[in-house]
Design a protein around this motif. Structure first.
Motif, PDB file in Angstrom:
ATOM      1  N   LEU A 169       0.854  -1.186   0.000  1.00  0.00           N
ATOM      2  CA  LEU A 169       0.000   0.000   0.000  1.00  0.00           C
ATOM      3  C   LEU A 169       0.885   1.228   0.000  1.00  0.00           C
ATOM      4  N   ASP A 170       0.996   1.875  -1.143  1.00  0.00           N
ATOM      5  CA  ASP A 170       1.906   3.009  -1.331  1.00  0.00           C
ATOM      6  C   ASP A 170       1.125   4.312  -1.241  1.00  0.00           C
TER       7      ASP A 170
ATOM      8  N   ARG B  80      -0.149   7.521   5.529  1.00  0.00           N
ATOM      9  CA  ARG B  80      -0.598   6.647   6.602  1.00  0.00           C
ATOM     10  C   ARG B  80      -2.112   6.752   6.786  1.00  0.00           C
TER      11      ARG B  80
ATOM     12  N   TRP C  71      -4.370   7.336   4.504  1.00  0.00           N
ATOM     13  CA  TRP C  71      -4.996   6.576   3.410  1.00  0.00           C
ATOM     14  C   TRP C  71      -4.876   5.077   3.648  1.00  0.00           C
ATOM     15  N   GLN C  72      -3.714   4.651   4.111  1.00  0.00           N
ATOM     16  CA  GLN C  72      -3.505   3.227   4.383  1.00  0.00           C
ATOM     17  C   GLN C  72      -4.485   2.726   5.450  1.00  0.00           C
TER      18      GLN C  72
ATOM     19  N   LEU D 178      -7.438  -0.146   5.069  1.00  0.00           N
ATOM     20  CA  LEU D 178      -7.394  -1.359   5.881  1.00  0.00           C
ATOM     21  C   LEU D 178      -8.662  -1.529   6.714  1.00  0.00           C
TER      22      LEU D 178
ATOM     23  N   VAL E 179      -0.439  -7.628   8.379  1.00  0.00           N
ATOM     24  CA  VAL E 179      -0.097  -6.263   7.981  1.00  0.00           C
ATOM     25  C   VAL E 179       1.269  -5.957   8.593  1.00  0.00           C
TER      26      VAL E 179
ATOM     27  N   ASP F 154       4.353  -3.235   9.012  1.00  0.00           N
ATOM     28  CA  ASP F 154       4.738  -1.831   8.912  1.00  0.00           C
ATOM     29  C   ASP F 154       6.258  -1.730   8.816  1.00  0.00           C
TER      30      ASP F 154
ATOM     31  N   LEU G  21       3.174  -2.055   4.495  1.00  0.00           N
ATOM     32  CA  LEU G  21       3.203  -0.594   4.504  1.00  0.00           C
ATOM     33  C   LEU G  21       4.677  -0.219   4.377  1.00  0.00           C
TER      34      LEU G  21
ATOM     35  N   GLN H 201      -1.885   5.295  -3.914  1.00  0.00           N
ATOM     36  CA  GLN H 201      -2.934   6.222  -3.537  1.00  0.00           C
ATOM     37  C   GLN H 201      -3.322   7.140  -4.695  1.00  0.00           C
TER      38      GLN H 201
END
Length: 677
Positions: free
Chosen positions: A28-29, A32, A34-35, A39, A82, A84, A110, A137
């Motif tokens: 997921l680029d 934070r 938006w991520q 999710l 997930v 990070d 992430l 995004q």
């Protein structure tokens, strides 16, 4: 349902994974915020049975843990992870937790918001993640083509065959060990546990389980208890209503005294020293050895080459089973291929024929070079994994990032025939070392010099720079040709900016002989056995150029301490190792009067007493260690240096009782000591 613009892409990937029973990676680029929105929307749209969140990020429907804590999830299951990558990263933890992901699950990464300065591993991971599906995004959502359902296969067929093979070890002919090997995720430990549970559920059999540590057999005992219907709460004991039991025992305890059992299971056998494995085979006649071939649990390849060759000679009826079918996901899983490639879990030694006539040269490889070429690192890392079962994904990242790492490769043409990994230590200041002497500080990354400063109350070992040899490995086809010794000589010539070389390892007689043969001298012996090797750790030093003012004192202290601790702290030290360490020290050939020798001669001929002559025999032995043959004085050293009880000596040397043992002791004194005077 949320109408997040990229949600359908994520849902389609999940459906793809579910249909194929494979595991997919997603990046997921974006920001934070938006991520997190994406999710959380994914939670509303798709049900997850167990989600794990690794790193600093927090999600409402996931269990949060750090990358280091993720190691604890080994053997468990999840359907969403997930990760990070902006958090402190631990490669061992990441590979362990990814192994919990079931087929049909997603690994959502992430990515780092910006590469860490001086961290080649950031670039390494960034390149690796290009093979994942990326959701950006700023881009419009992409269409994902749904896959057809994957072909079905019998997921547990091989595991059932393994369970039957384990049971046959119990019911078949004695002295026919079973070797069970498997890649990660193939249900090896489960097979051991199910077989053990079935056996004790049907009969009052006693099964012992040994491994490098209890953590390695957690899954085994869970399955054994489930299969046998056990209700006890002890972690590493399973009992059945039939009176059967499965119980853990440490490798050293297994050999200290013979244990009565109907079957012995050895899990993660590659992480147990070869001499211990051989002793197990000789003492126990119904044994199953199991080990992981790839991954951080251990290296089964070096184990297979050496141990299986020995078995073929001493137990020609041994059998083997290899598990290749994955349990948690379908074959050809893209996530497994990605993990193996990224963390070099499948790094192999080169199979190309090596020409013994071609010359070999050694070169130091800088991190910038191998960080940009996985092939350069893969060749050398394959040798390390093959030779050292403790090599882990974290070792790969240390090679990439730690500026104190020194990496050499011995090359024959384009083929890597040997590697050395070293670590620069020392160069500490006086004020820091004053705290070290008083136990107030222990600077990280300076293992050998700091331990010597504490031992000697002398700062000199840590004021100067030194190089600790962490790993040395030679291609199996080139071993026994002196390449390891040649590499050490080349290292001695190349490393002109350090005062001495050091090494620390679980000591065996064979390893000690190699290092002393290359002019390394023992200076320190650990008081506890290494958890991985089961051996005491010895530290050895080789001066480069100028003599080291503190070296003789360190050697003298080692000998003095060992003579004191051989009877208690180090009583389990193998006799060959004990004698080898003592022989390195200074020998005081004191002149004794005639009565000194007369009383020993009298004892040998049946006079005097053991108690009245033991100290004299000890003095005579220590004065002549350089002149005697090791194998002729094991009984003497057991009695006068280790001070073992007669019952222990009888057990160690297969004597029927004290009378036979003392007769052998007297004869050894005559043959090994008095005859050379």
């Amino acid at each position: 349902m949320s109408h997040h613009p990229h949600l359908q892409t994520l849902i389609s990937l999940k459906l793809n994974a579910s249909k194929s029973k494979h595991r997919y990676g997603v990046v997921l680029d974006g920001s934070r915020e938006w991520q997190m929105e994406l999710l959380e929307a994914f939670l509303e749209a798709v049900e997850h049975h167990r989600a794990l969140v690794v790193g600093d990020v927090r999600i409402s429907y996931g269990e949060s843990l750090t990358f280091k804590q993720a190691r604890q999830k080994l053997g468990q299951e999840s359907d969403l992870i997930v990760a990070d990558f902006d958090s402190p990263f631990d490669a061992n933890g990441f590979t362990a937790v990814t192994g919990t992901l079931m087929g049909g699950g997603l690994l959502i990464v992430l990515p780092e918001s910006k590469p860490r300065d001086g961290k080649h591993s950031s670039l390494w991971l960034e390149r690796a993640l290009t093979s994942f599906h990326k959701i950006k995004q700023v881009e419009a959502p992409s269409d994902i083509t749904l896959l057809e359902s994957a072909s079905t296969f019998e997921r547990y067929e091989q595991q059932q065959q393994a369970i039957q093979a384990i049971s046959r070890v119990l019911t078949g002919h004695r002295k026919r060990p079973l070797i069970l090997t498997a890649d990660r995720g193939r249900g090896k430990s489960a097979a051991l546990g199910i077989a053990a549970g079935q056996i004790i559920n049907g009969a009052a059999k006693k099964i012992l389980v040994t491994a490098p540590n209890t953590h390695a057999v957690k899954t085994l005992f869970e399955h054994a208890k489930s299969e046998a219907g056990c209700d006890n709460h002890k972690s590493y004991i399973a009992t059945s209503i039939e009176g059967g039991s499965v119980q853990f025992i440490a490798p050293d305890e297994l050999l200290r005294e013979h244990q009565d059992c109907d079957l012995l299971l050895v899990d993660e056998a590659a992480a147990i020293p070869l001499p211990i494995l051989k002793s197990i085979v000789e003492r126990y006649h119904r044994v199953c050895f199991a080990t992981t071939v790839h991954g951080y649990e251990g290296c089964g390849r070096g184990f297979g080459i050496k141990f299986e060759a020995w078995l073929s000679q001493h137990r020609p009826g041994w059998n083997s089973v290899k598990l290749t079918q994955p349990i948690r996901w379908n074959p050809d899983d893209p996530m497994e291929a990605w993990l193996f490639d990224t963390f070099l879990l499948d790094a192999e030694i080169e199979s190309a024929p090596l020409d013994t006539k071609l010359s070999i040269h050694m070169q130091r490889i800088e991190a910038e070079r191998y960080a940009c070429s996985s092939e350069i690192l893969r060749k050398g890392f394959g040798l390390l994994v093959n030779a050292h079962y403790q090599t882990t994904p974290n070792d790969l990242f240390q090679l990439l990032d730690d500026p104190n790492i020194v990496f050499y490769q011995a090359l024959q043409g384009e083929h890597v025939v040997g590697v050395i990994v070293g670590y620069l230590e020392g160069g500490l200041d006086e004020s820091t070392l004053a705290d070290v002497q008083l136990g107030r500080r222990r600077p990280a990354g300076h293992m050998v010099p700091v331990s010597l400063v504490s031992q000697l109350a002398d700062n000199m070992p840590a004021l100067v720079r030194s190089l600790r040899i962490m790993r040395i490995a030679v291609h199996p086809d080139m071993q026994g040709k002196g390449i390891g010794s040649w590499m050490l000589s080349q290292l001695t010539e190349n490393e002109t900016n350090v005062e001495y070389l050091s090494t620390s390892f679980g000591v065996t007689a064979e390893l000690a002989k190699f290092w002393t043969g290359n002019h390394f001298q023992s200076v320190r012996l650990g008081s506890k056995r290494d958890q991985a090797s089961g051996c005491y750790s010895v530290t050895m030093i080789k001066p480069l150029g100028n003599s080291l003012s503190w070296l003789e004192e360190a050697r003298a202290q080692l000998r003095e301490c060992l003579l004191d601790t051989a009877s208690d702290i180090h009583r389990n030290l193998l006799s060959d190792v004990l004698i080898g360490l003592l022989i390195e020290g200074e020998t005081n050939l004191a002149c004794h009067d005639e009565s000194f020798y007369r009383v020993i001669v009298n004892y040998v001929q049946g006079g005097a007493s053991f108690e009245g002559t033991r100290s004299k025999v000890r003095t005579l032995l220590l004065a002549n260690l350089h002149r005697v043959e090791f194998e002729r004085i094991h009984v003497i050293s057991d009695l006068v240096i280790k001070k073992l009880e007669w019952s222990e000596v009888c057990k160690n040397h297969n004597f029927t009782g004290r009378k036979q043992a003392e007769a052998n002791y007297r004869q050894a004194i005559q043959d090994a000591l008095l005859s050379i005077l």
